[in-house]
Structures are given as C-alpha cells and as structure tokens.
Motif scaffolding. Structure first.
Motif, mmCIF file in Angstrom:
data_model
loop_
_atom_site.group_PDB
_atom_site.id
_atom_site.type_symbol
_atom_site.label_atom_id
_atom_site.label_comp_id
_atom_site.label_asym_id
_atom_site.label_seq_id
_atom_site.Cartn_x
_atom_site.Cartn_y
_atom_site.Cartn_z
ATOM 1 N N GLY A 167 73.592 -4.443 31.210
ATOM 2 C CA GLY A 167 72.162 -4.164 31.329
ATOM 3 C C GLY A 167 71.336 -5.422 31.118
ATOM 4 N N PHE A 168 70.070 -5.306 31.423
ATOM 5 C CA PHE A 168 69.160 -6.439 31.298
ATOM 6 C C PHE A 168 67.891 -5.975 30.600
ATOM 7 C CE2 PHE A 168 65.605 -8.975 33.017
ATOM 8 C CZ PHE A 168 66.009 -10.231 32.603
ATOM 9 N N GLY A 169 67.386 -6.790 29.679
ATOM 10 C CA GLY A 169 66.172 -6.431 28.958
ATOM 11 C C GLY A 169 65.251 -7.612 28.777
ATOM 12 N N ILE A 170 63.968 -7.330 28.662
ATOM 13 C CA ILE A 170 62.978 -8.354 28.325
ATOM 14 C C ILE A 170 62.245 -7.895 27.068
ATOM 15 C CG2 ILE A 170 62.700 -9.254 30.654
ATOM 16 C CD1 ILE A 170 60.197 -7.536 30.941
ATOM 17 N N TYR A 171 61.840 -8.843 26.235
ATOM 18 C CA TYR A 171 61.204 -8.466 24.975
ATOM 19 C C TYR A 171 60.194 -9.509 24.538
ATOM 20 C CZ TYR A 171 64.801 -11.592 23.054
ATOM 21 O OH TYR A 171 65.613 -12.662 22.783
ATOM 22 N N GLY A 172 59.352 -9.103 23.611
ATOM 23 C CA GLY A 172 58.349 -9.998 23.059
ATOM 24 C C GLY A 172 57.835 -9.471 21.743
ATOM 25 N N GLY A 173 57.260 -10.366 20.944
ATOM 26 C CA GLY A 173 56.751 -9.943 19.652
ATOM 27 C C GLY A 173 56.222 -11.122 18.849
#
Length: 227
Positions: free
Chosen positions: A32-38
């Motif tokens: 799977g592939f994910g993008i994130y930020g914080g």
C-alpha cells in the motif's frame, strides 16, 4: 546549495516508492501507499548549550508491505520536516540577561520500519533505523547573528551554522487507525553527533573548551491517508 541537495535526495527516494500486489501461498501480500503530515517538536540534546524546544511541521510518504500471516508489517518511508530550536545567548560578553536565538533546520529522512501488530493492523508499535540528511542551522532573525553563546566568551550565534549534514537516527512510535486513515506518534533520536563538524571549524571555545556534542531529539504527531 543545501536545499538543492535536499530536493535531489527526495526525488531519488520517491523513485523507489511503488504500489503492487503479490501472492505467497494462500496469503495475499499487499503493498500500500500512504501520505501523511503533522507537527513536530524538536530539540538538540547537548551539555555544551542551553536549548529550548521548538515546533515545526512534517510531511512524508510511506510504502507498506502488509503481511497478514506474520506478526509484523514493514514499510519504507521518506519524510521531510522543518524544525526549530532555540539556543541561549546574550548580546554582550558581560550582559547578565539570557535570550534564545532561534534556528531553523530542514531534514529529509529515509526509514525502514517494522510495525509490530498489537491489534492486527489496527494498532501497531513502529520501530526502525533512519538515514538523515539535514541542512545547516539557519538563524531565523539575522539581528541575533553576533549574540554570544552562553557559557562561552567569544563564540557567536552564527558560528554554530555549519553542522554535520548526514546522520543516523532511530525511530520508535505507534500508529492506530481503521481503513484508509491512521494517526501516528513517533520519537526520533539521533545516534550520531550532529554538532561534530563544529569541532573541526577552529572556533574560539574560550570559557568552555570541551568537545561539542549534540544528538537530535524529535517528536512527530501526524495523520496518514492510505491508498
């Protein structure tokens, strides 16, 4: 030049992120592939300077190998962050006051993480090594460039700019979520001395001549969307 190197590193890493599906026996292994930020909270742990934690931001991408028949999953992660840290200084040699000079540091990290399943894939403990490229320390307000660093006689704020740019880190954290959405908390510690390059710059260390040593300490709280 530093930012160009940072962009090049990220571009190379993105080229290795792929999405695919496979089969192993009767188990379906899914990538799977994910993008994130914080947000981040950043500090440098050192006995040479008095520091103050600063807040920043983080964004990244993750390629995850989901292995249903194992007690862990694996992910390959790249992440960028802009971090801030304060170092105590004073405007004059004999000044009794103390102010914090704010520095900005960009980091790019490549990580191989193991995700230990506590409640299947819904709750995991995440741990693994990181390779980091970071920029030099940039003073946010140039009016503080000639401030004298506390515990030193002649060392000024702009002398601390040229730090080691490649470092090795370790990360530990937790992630939780359902379906396409996850929340992540991560602590990143720098195993290498990110201030070591300062020892080779012929700086005037009068007042505190012991070796300069500092290790990165970063907390990151992010939200991730997976595909």
């Amino acid at each position: 030049m530093q930012k160009k190197q940072l962009i090049l590193l990220v571009a190379i890493c993105i080229g290795f992120v792929t999405m695919s599906f496979g089969q192993k026996g009767n188990y379906r292994i899914q990538n799977g592939f994910g993008i994130y930020g914080g947000i981040t909270q950043y500090d440098i742990l050192t006995d040479n300077f008095t520091t103050k934690k600063g807040n920043g931001w983080q964004a990244g991408a993750s390629a995850t190998v989901d292995i249903p028949h194992k007690w862990y999953n694996v992910s390959y992660t790249i992440q960028l962050s802009e971090n801030n840290v304060g170092i105590a200084a004073r405007p004059l040699v004999l000044s009794p006051g103390e102010e914090f000079v704010d520095y900005k540091i960009f980091t790019a990290q490549i990580a191989l993480l193991m995700h230990v399943k506590l409640i299947q894939s819904f709750l995991t403990i995440d741990v693994g090594p990181m390779i980091q490229y970071n920029s030099d320390m940039e003073i946010k307000d140039k009016a503080y460039e000639t401030y004298i660093i506390n515990s030193y006689t002649n060392l000024i704020a702009k002398d601390l700019r040229d730090i080691s740019n490649f470092n090795v880190d370790g990360a530990i954290g937790a992630s939780a979520g359902f379906g396409f959405f996850r929340l992540k908390a991560q602590y990143i510690y720098g195993f290498t001395n990110m201030l070591n390059k300062l020892n080779n710059n012929n700086l005037d260390l009068s007042g505190n001549d012991k070796k300069i040593k500092g290790n990165q300490s970063m907390l990151a709280f992010t939200a991730m969307i997976t595909f």
